[in-house]
Write an enzyme that holds these catalytic residues in place. Structure first.
Site, PDB file in Angstrom:
ATOM      1  N   HIS A 128       0.849  -1.197   0.000  1.00  0.00           N
ATOM      2  CA  HIS A 128       0.000   0.000   0.000  1.00  0.00           C
ATOM      3  C   HIS A 128       0.885   1.249   0.000  1.00  0.00           C
ATOM      4  O   HIS A 128       1.820   1.338   0.773  1.00  0.00           O
ATOM      5  CB  HIS A 128      -0.878   0.044   1.251  1.00  0.00           C
ATOM      6  CG  HIS A 128      -2.035  -0.900   1.208  1.00  0.00           C
ATOM      7  ND1 HIS A 128      -3.167  -0.726   1.955  1.00  0.00           N
ATOM      8  CD2 HIS A 128      -2.238  -2.028   0.492  1.00  0.00           C
ATOM      9  CE1 HIS A 128      -4.020  -1.712   1.707  1.00  0.00           C
ATOM     10  NE2 HIS A 128      -3.465  -2.521   0.833  1.00  0.00           N
ATOM     11  N   PRO A 144      -3.629  -0.014  18.913  1.00  0.00           N
ATOM     12  CA  PRO A 144      -3.362  -0.435  17.529  1.00  0.00           C
ATOM     13  C   PRO A 144      -3.540   0.654  16.463  1.00  0.00           C
ATOM     14  O   PRO A 144      -3.256   0.410  15.293  1.00  0.00           O
ATOM     15  CB  PRO A 144      -4.349  -1.583  17.306  1.00  0.00           C
ATOM     16  CG  PRO A 144      -5.375  -1.453  18.366  1.00  0.00           C
ATOM     17  CD  PRO A 144      -4.747  -0.735  19.507  1.00  0.00           C
ATOM     18  N   TYR A 146       4.367   6.225  10.053  1.00  0.00           N
ATOM     19  CA  TYR A 146       3.521   5.085   9.691  1.00  0.00           C
ATOM     20  C   TYR A 146       4.301   4.019   8.926  1.00  0.00           C
ATOM     21  O   TYR A 146       4.185   2.828   9.203  1.00  0.00           O
ATOM     22  CB  TYR A 146       2.323   5.580   8.877  1.00  0.00           C
ATOM     23  CG  TYR A 146       1.201   4.581   8.776  1.00  0.00           C
ATOM     24  CD1 TYR A 146       0.295   4.412   9.812  1.00  0.00           C
ATOM     25  CD2 TYR A 146       1.047   3.798   7.638  1.00  0.00           C
ATOM     26  CE1 TYR A 146      -0.725   3.489   9.731  1.00  0.00           C
ATOM     27  CE2 TYR A 146       0.016   2.875   7.540  1.00  0.00           C
ATOM     28  CZ  TYR A 146      -0.867   2.731   8.599  1.00  0.00           C
ATOM     29  OH  TYR A 146      -1.884   1.809   8.509  1.00  0.00           O
TER      30      TYR A 146
HETATM   31  P1  RFL Z   1       2.693 -12.169  21.205  1.00  0.00           P
HETATM   32  O1  RFL Z   1       2.285 -12.196  19.761  1.00  0.00           O
HETATM   33  O2  RFL Z   1       1.672 -11.884  22.213  1.00  0.00           O
HETATM   34  O3  RFL Z   1       3.397 -13.569  21.497  1.00  0.00           O
HETATM   35  C1  RFL Z   1       3.690 -13.996  22.817  1.00  0.00           C
HETATM   36  C2  RFL Z   1       3.669 -15.510  22.827  1.00  0.00           C
HETATM   37  O4  RFL Z   1       4.041 -15.968  24.137  1.00  0.00           O
HETATM   38  C3  RFL Z   1       3.158 -17.021  24.518  1.00  0.00           C
HETATM   39  N1  RFL Z   1       3.142 -17.061  25.998  1.00  0.00           N
HETATM   40  C4  RFL Z   1       3.838 -17.969  26.710  1.00  0.00           C
HETATM   41  N2  RFL Z   1       4.626 -18.994  26.350  1.00  0.00           N
HETATM   42  C5  RFL Z   1       5.187 -19.745  27.337  1.00  0.00           C
HETATM   43  N3  RFL Z   1       4.981 -19.504  28.658  1.00  0.00           N
HETATM   44  C6  RFL Z   1       4.212 -18.485  29.069  1.00  0.00           C
HETATM   45  N4  RFL Z   1       4.036 -18.244  30.374  1.00  0.00           N
HETATM   46  C7  RFL Z   1       3.595 -17.667  28.077  1.00  0.00           C
HETATM   47  N5  RFL Z   1       2.781 -16.594  28.122  1.00  0.00           N
HETATM   48  C8  RFL Z   1       2.522 -16.249  26.862  1.00  0.00           C
HETATM   49  C9  RFL Z   1       1.829 -16.643  23.893  1.00  0.00           C
HETATM   50  O5  RFL Z   1       0.983 -17.766  23.741  1.00  0.00           O
HETATM   51  C10 RFL Z   1       2.289 -16.075  22.546  1.00  0.00           C
HETATM   52  O6  RFL Z   1       2.366 -17.064  21.551  1.00  0.00           O
HETATM   53  O7  RFL Z   1       3.861 -11.109  21.442  1.00  0.00           O
HETATM   54  P2  RFL Z   1       5.031 -10.574  20.466  1.00  0.00           P
HETATM   55  O8  RFL Z   1       5.744 -11.707  19.807  1.00  0.00           O
HETATM   56  O9  RFL Z   1       5.767  -9.579  21.256  1.00  0.00           O
HETATM   57  O10 RFL Z   1       4.238  -9.831  19.267  1.00  0.00           O
HETATM   58  C11 RFL Z   1       3.521  -8.639  19.506  1.00  0.00           C
HETATM   59  C12 RFL Z   1       2.313  -8.555  18.560  1.00  0.00           C
HETATM   60  O11 RFL Z   1       1.562  -9.750  18.678  1.00  0.00           O
HETATM   61  C13 RFL Z   1       1.424  -7.347  18.851  1.00  0.00           C
HETATM   62  O12 RFL Z   1       2.211  -6.219  19.154  1.00  0.00           O
HETATM   63  C14 RFL Z   1       0.514  -6.978  17.657  1.00  0.00           C
HETATM   64  O13 RFL Z   1      -0.422  -7.990  17.384  1.00  0.00           O
HETATM   65  C15 RFL Z   1      -0.221  -5.668  17.907  1.00  0.00           C
HETATM   66  N6  RFL Z   1      -1.118  -5.280  16.827  1.00  0.00           N
HETATM   67  C16 RFL Z   1      -0.639  -4.705  15.660  1.00  0.00           C
HETATM   68  N7  RFL Z   1       0.687  -4.567  15.479  1.00  0.00           N
HETATM   69  C17 RFL Z   1       1.161  -4.090  14.290  1.00  0.00           C
HETATM   70  O14 RFL Z   1       2.386  -3.962  14.122  1.00  0.00           O
HETATM   71  N8  RFL Z   1       0.337  -3.722  13.241  1.00  0.00           N
HETATM   72  C18 RFL Z   1      -1.008  -3.836  13.349  1.00  0.00           C
HETATM   73  O15 RFL Z   1      -1.713  -3.568  12.369  1.00  0.00           O
HETATM   74  C19 RFL Z   1      -1.549  -4.306  14.597  1.00  0.00           C
HETATM   75  N9  RFL Z   1      -2.869  -4.443  14.746  1.00  0.00           N
HETATM   76  C20 RFL Z   1      -2.500  -5.503  16.931  1.00  0.00           C
HETATM   77  C21 RFL Z   1      -3.357  -5.045  15.880  1.00  0.00           C
HETATM   78  C22 RFL Z   1      -3.043  -6.146  18.022  1.00  0.00           C
HETATM   79  C23 RFL Z   1      -4.397  -6.334  18.092  1.00  0.00           C
HETATM   80  N10 RFL Z   1      -4.881  -7.065  19.205  1.00  0.00           N
HETATM   81  C24 RFL Z   1      -5.772  -8.158  19.076  1.00  0.00           C
HETATM   82  C25 RFL Z   1      -4.235  -6.901  20.472  1.00  0.00           C
HETATM   83  C26 RFL Z   1      -4.716  -5.208  15.946  1.00  0.00           C
HETATM   84  C27 RFL Z   1      -5.249  -5.832  17.063  1.00  0.00           C
HETATM   85  C28 RFL Z   1      -6.761  -5.946  17.120  1.00  0.00           C
HETATM   86  C1  PHB Z   2      -5.494  -4.534  10.740  1.00  0.00           C
HETATM   87  O1  PHB Z   2      -5.760  -5.435  11.539  1.00  0.00           O
HETATM   88  O2  PHB Z   2      -5.569  -4.709   9.500  1.00  0.00           O
HETATM   89  C2  PHB Z   2      -5.047  -3.225  11.253  1.00  0.00           C
HETATM   90  C3  PHB Z   2      -5.013  -2.978  12.612  1.00  0.00           C
HETATM   91  C4  PHB Z   2      -4.600  -1.739  13.084  1.00  0.00           C
HETATM   92  C5  PHB Z   2      -4.239  -0.751  12.193  1.00  0.00           C
HETATM   93  C6  PHB Z   2      -4.268  -0.990  10.823  1.00  0.00           C
HETATM   94  C7  PHB Z   2      -4.676  -2.233  10.358  1.00  0.00           C
HETATM   95  O3  PHB Z   2      -3.858   0.478  12.632  1.00  0.00           O
END
Ligand code: RFL
Ligand code: PHB
Length: 387
Positions: free
Chosen positions: A72, A293, A385
């Site tokens: 994008h 997010p 961004y």
């Molecule tokens: P994770 O992905 O949470 O992975 C941690 C892992 O550790 C495991 N775990 C354990 N394992 C062993 N022993 C324990 N005691 C444990 N406790 C936990 C878990 O099962 C898991 O597998 O962390 P990590 O690797 O630091 O990654 C971070 C990302 O997941 C997170 O920052 C993003 O998902 C945030 N986020 C977004 N980030 C972006 O860069 N771009 C986006 O567009 C974006 N959109 C989002 C998001 C997060 C969202 N939610 C659901 C929180 C949109 C949403 C809706």
């Molecule tokens: C996505 O899940 O596609 C997503 C989440 C947060 C953003 C942008 C995209 O800011």
């Protein structure tokens, strides 16, 4: 058991770290609480900034991302019933790629296993010991047996609810945090996206976001009150509210509809712990910082952290030089706080806060006009961004 680096957590941070260490000839074992199927299906982030794509490509895990990711070159900011495109690539020379986080996870798991990597799924009772010694130990249960993993360094990559950060003795870490008085209701729908770029939208009813996962799957979000139960939001209500918030020129603007196959509510939080290390424990990703997010930064920060960590560990193992290990917190925090600021700014600009008066809403609209009318503002937003 002994390994050089014990990694707790197989999210993007832990898996990429294990792969980068492997490329440097450093051994690791990854301990994950969930099943492989669970972590490969968990719906989360979707936007990879240019830095992240470059790191994944350079590490040799970018081929499916290149084939299936959606590049994008801009985003739309929609407010006051009008859409305004921010041409990010024109302004910065860089782009983002839309590619689901679970796809990144699948690619990394497949590559680690193909390279003979050691990932233990479904471990429990993970406990960290000897963090200030030069032989820390991770104790855990796996397949009904108690295990002990001795190592040189522990990488805490176990997310916000993990066990690594709480293993640091009280008083050693300082927490900086802010909770926001709203959540996001997110859906995935089998519907061809009506747009080619993301729309970040401010409406009097609150924020809405139009995103996507592929040519057939739309990803949409609505600002909702905290503690919202998805049962309050039957599909019809979601589609109607999206059409209202995305309105253009005074008329509702409905997204393409299709069966909704995932619905979830995400609280919004800013959180940083300093320092990001304690003795032989190095923390990365959501284990040590969270952003709302709105800036799409969470996974990108996790990737940046482990890239710095792998570089520091490589220097240490190769030459014995501890300089980069010692400066890991300082090096990572610079980027972390920039992303904290950007995510807070985007969140503040694009959401309705309970109790805000009409004056505040007009300030937000004025701010958004500044962003789209001034190349300087638009460039600053774009630089943050795209990373
Ligand atoms: P994770 O992905 O949470 O992975 C941690 C892992 O550790 C495991 N775990 C354990 N394992 C062993 N022993 C324990 N005691 C444990 N406790 C936990 C878990 O099962 C898991 O597998 O962390 P990590 O690797 O630091 O990654 C971070 C990302 O997941 C997170 O920052 C993003 O998902 C945030 N986020 C977004 N980030 C972006 O860069 N771009 C986006 O567009 C974006 N959109 C989002 C998001 C997060 C969202 N939610 C659901 C929180 C949109 C949403 C809706
Ligand atoms: C996505 O899940 O596609 C997503 C989440 C947060 C953003 C942008 C995209 O800011």
């Amino acid at each position: 058991m002994y390994t050089q680096v014990a990694i707790v957590g197989a999210g993007p941070a832990g898996l990429l770290l294990s792969h980068l260490l492997h490329l440097h000839g450093i051994s690791s074992v990854v301990l994950e609480a969930r099943t492989r199927g669970y972590i490969e299906q968990r719906i989360r982030a979707g936007v990879l900034e240019q830095n992240t794509v470059d790191i994944l490509r350079d590490a040799g895990v970018g081929s499916r991302l290149d084939a299936e990711g959606l590049p994008h070159e801009g985003i739309e900011l929609r407010f006051g019933g009008e859409g305004h495109r921010v041409p990010m690539t024109e302004l910065t020379g860089r782009a983002i790629t839309v590619y689901g986080q679970q796809e990144v996870v699948k690619d990394l798991v497949a590559r680690r296993l193909a390279d003979g990597g050691d990932i233990r799924f479904e471990v429990s009772d993970v406990r960290l010991d000897g963090l200030t010694s030069d032989r820390p130990v991770v104790r855990f249960h796996h397949g009904g047996a108690a295990n002990e993993l001795t190592c040189d360094v522990i990488a805490g990559c176990d997310g916000f609810h993990g066990t690594s950060r709480p293993s640091v003795p009280p008083g050693q870490l300082t927490v900086y945090e802010r909770d926001y008085p709203f959540s996001w209701l997110g859906i995935l729908a089998e519907a061809t996206p009506a747009v080619h770029e993301l729309i970040y939208c401010l409406h009097e009813n609150g924020f809405a976001l139009y995103s996507m996962r592929s040519e057939r799957v739309s990803r949409l979000y609505l600002q909702v009150p905290p503690d919202t139960d998805t049962a309050e939001w039957p599909d019809e209500r979601i589609w109607d509210e999206l059409a209202t918030r995305f309105q253009l020129g005074g008329s509702p603007w409905p997204p393409n509809r299709g069966p909704i196959f995932d619905k979830g509510v995400t609280p919004m939080r800013s959180f940083v712990t300093e320092p990001m290390q304690y003795g032989r424990l190095l923390l990365a990703g959501d284990a040590v910082h969270i952003v709302p997010p709105t800036g799409a930064k969470g996974m990108n920060l996790a990737v940046n952290d482990v890239w710095l960590m792998a570089r520091a560990l490589d220097a240490w193992y190769t030459t014995g030089d501890e300089t980069l290990l010692t400066s890991y917190t300082r090096d990572a925090l610079r980027r972390v706080w920039q992303a904290q600021h950007f995510s807070w700014w985007m969140t503040s600009m694009l959401h309705r806060f309970p109790g805000d008066d009409p004056y505040q809403y007009r300030l937000q609209i004025a701010q958004l006009h500044n962003v789209v009318d001034s190349p300087a503002y638009a460039t600053a937003l774009s630089e943050n961004y795209v990373g």
